[in-house]
Scaffold this active site. Sequence first.
Site, PDB file in Angstrom:
ATOM      1  N   THR A  70       0.838  -1.208   0.000  1.00 19.46           N
ATOM      2  CA  THR A  70       0.000   0.000   0.000  1.00 19.46           C
ATOM      3  C   THR A  70       0.869   1.252   0.000  1.00 19.46           C
ATOM      4  O   THR A  70       0.604   2.216  -0.733  1.00 19.46           O
ATOM      5  CB  THR A  70      -0.938  -0.005   1.217  1.00 19.46           C
ATOM      6  OG1 THR A  70      -1.866  -1.082   1.083  1.00 19.46           O
ATOM      7  CG2 THR A  70      -1.698   1.299   1.334  1.00 19.46           C
ATOM      8  N   GLN A 177      -0.799  -9.178  -6.852  1.00 13.60           N
ATOM      9  CA  GLN A 177      -1.339 -10.537  -6.945  1.00 13.60           C
ATOM     10  C   GLN A 177      -0.584 -11.418  -7.921  1.00 13.60           C
ATOM     11  O   GLN A 177      -0.634 -12.641  -7.817  1.00 13.60           O
ATOM     12  CB  GLN A 177      -2.819 -10.478  -7.345  1.00 13.60           C
ATOM     13  CG  GLN A 177      -3.739  -9.940  -6.276  1.00 13.60           C
ATOM     14  CD  GLN A 177      -3.797 -10.826  -5.047  1.00 13.60           C
ATOM     15  OE1 GLN A 177      -3.567 -12.028  -5.103  1.00 13.60           O
ATOM     16  NE2 GLN A 177      -4.087 -10.221  -3.904  1.00 13.60           N
ATOM     17  N   ALA A 195       5.174  -8.192  -0.444  1.00 10.35           N
ATOM     18  CA  ALA A 195       5.823  -9.484  -0.205  1.00 10.35           C
ATOM     19  C   ALA A 195       4.889 -10.523   0.392  1.00 10.35           C
ATOM     20  O   ALA A 195       5.021 -11.713   0.093  1.00 10.35           O
ATOM     21  CB  ALA A 195       7.032  -9.289   0.705  1.00 10.35           C
ATOM     22  N   HIS A 196       3.941 -10.116   1.237  1.00 11.35           N
ATOM     23  CA  HIS A 196       3.118 -11.133   1.885  1.00 11.35           C
ATOM     24  C   HIS A 196       2.142 -11.801   0.927  1.00 11.35           C
ATOM     25  O   HIS A 196       1.509 -12.795   1.273  1.00 11.35           O
ATOM     26  CB  HIS A 196       2.375 -10.547   3.094  1.00 11.35           C
ATOM     27  CG  HIS A 196       1.237  -9.639   2.752  1.00 11.35           C
ATOM     28  ND1 HIS A 196       1.409  -8.314   2.418  1.00 11.35           N
ATOM     29  CD2 HIS A 196      -0.092  -9.864   2.701  1.00 11.35           C
ATOM     30  CE1 HIS A 196       0.235  -7.764   2.184  1.00 11.35           C
ATOM     31  NE2 HIS A 196      -0.687  -8.680   2.343  1.00 11.35           N
ATOM     32  N   CYS A 320     -22.899  -8.826   2.523  1.00 11.44           N
ATOM     33  CA  CYS A 320     -23.444  -9.497   3.703  1.00 11.44           C
ATOM     34  C   CYS A 320     -22.391  -9.679   4.783  1.00 11.44           C
ATOM     35  O   CYS A 320     -22.713  -9.964   5.926  1.00 11.44           O
ATOM     36  CB  CYS A 320     -24.012 -10.860   3.313  1.00 11.44           C
ATOM     37  SG  CYS A 320     -25.236 -10.827   2.011  1.00 11.44           S
TER      38      CYS A 320
END
Length: 460
Positions: A70, A177, A195-196, A320
């Site tokens: 981010t 991604q 990286a994660h 939902c």
Amino acid sequence: MPYFDAASAAPLHPVARQALLAALDEGWADPARLYREGRRARLLLDAAREAAADAVGCRPDELVFTSSGTTAVHAGIAGALSGRRRVGRHLALSAVEHSSVLHTAAAHEASGGSFTEVPVGRSGAVDPAAYAGALRPDTALACLQSANHEVGTEQPVAEVAALCAEAGVPLLVDAAQSLGWGPVAGGWSLLAASAHKWGGPAGVGLLAVRKGVRFAPQGPAEERESGRAPGFENLPAIVAAAASLRAVRDEAAAEAVRLRALVGRIRSVVAERVGDVEVVGDPERRLPHLVTFSCLYVDGETLLHELDRHGFSVSSGSSCTSSTLEPSHVLKAMGVLSEGNVRVSLPLGTAEADVDRFLEVLPGVVAEVRERLGAPVSTPPSPSPAASLVVDALGRRCPIPVIELAKVIGEVPVGATVTVLADDEAARLDIPAWCEMREQEYVGEEPADRGSAYVVRRLS
């Protein structure tokens, strides 16, 4: 317990763990210092940068490490916009970008800039020609993700990059991604990743800025990471991130074939066994490990809880599961069903037996949730059909408005209408999707005293 949410965070790769532990012993010193420990840390940082740059497909001096994906997106957009401020303050982006891009665009607009969202089709991909149409003489930057984080659809990055180059507009690619599966093709100008997402430790992102791209880092001047990422480098995590990226790339070709086959099986079996389900995203141009589907008449939060109770960790873009009552902006932009949404993203090494068990459990779980909510098994004909009906679903969250519609559609004659009153934002997306799935006519939305009136005409 099978973990099927790698798109949110992939499990720490064994190579990342080994590299992290080793770097904690060898890379704790300040890499900017000239003494022995500092030189050792600098060597580790340089090696990590070279490895990451090789995976990205850029020069080492074009890449910096940030504290997250981010942060990389925020820094990349802000720096490119500032560097090209003489051109203008317009930003172009797709409607399905990650929230980090959308939030940055909103902040840019609030500060006096402007942006254009390029729409996508039902598969989730942009039309390159439509994207080119959003570029203006004052466009300072364009943004396009390499692959979507919710439905897995791959974007035509190479085609859009070529059109941006013709217009003289740099393109920032969010590759969070896809980077673990391979480099991003095409002439992109900036690239961000995290990286994660590929099995590295959390808290490490990367930002690549090609030479020749006008870029002005924002914030106070910094000496580290070319002034583009403030603060002391988390060197052990950076080393682990670069090592794991190289490791997953070595496994990517074989795992992509294996996981693509498992995901293809999920796509086909879910459609066969569940019923009233929409598998979303491009069936061909997609990430190999990710599949998303939405189930009619299902409360997404309950469905996720039930799957968790059966030992499966999955994600959802359904409203939902959200306290905001807003469906996923991705599903909304695609115009597909959002209720009962499930995203399955398989980590490396997922066992075929775990996928088999998921496919055995899922139909029963969906049936139980539908029965609990009073969803119709079938739509019985009414002995004395009404000319039209109004269903009051005000104050009721998805999937109740669609369930109530399905219960009464058979009570009106063919050609008559059912009007659903609803103030749940998801109804605006889910009722038209239900009509398409059940071959009924969605007449449109009309204003109401509260919420909106959604009009459906019975065709069969």
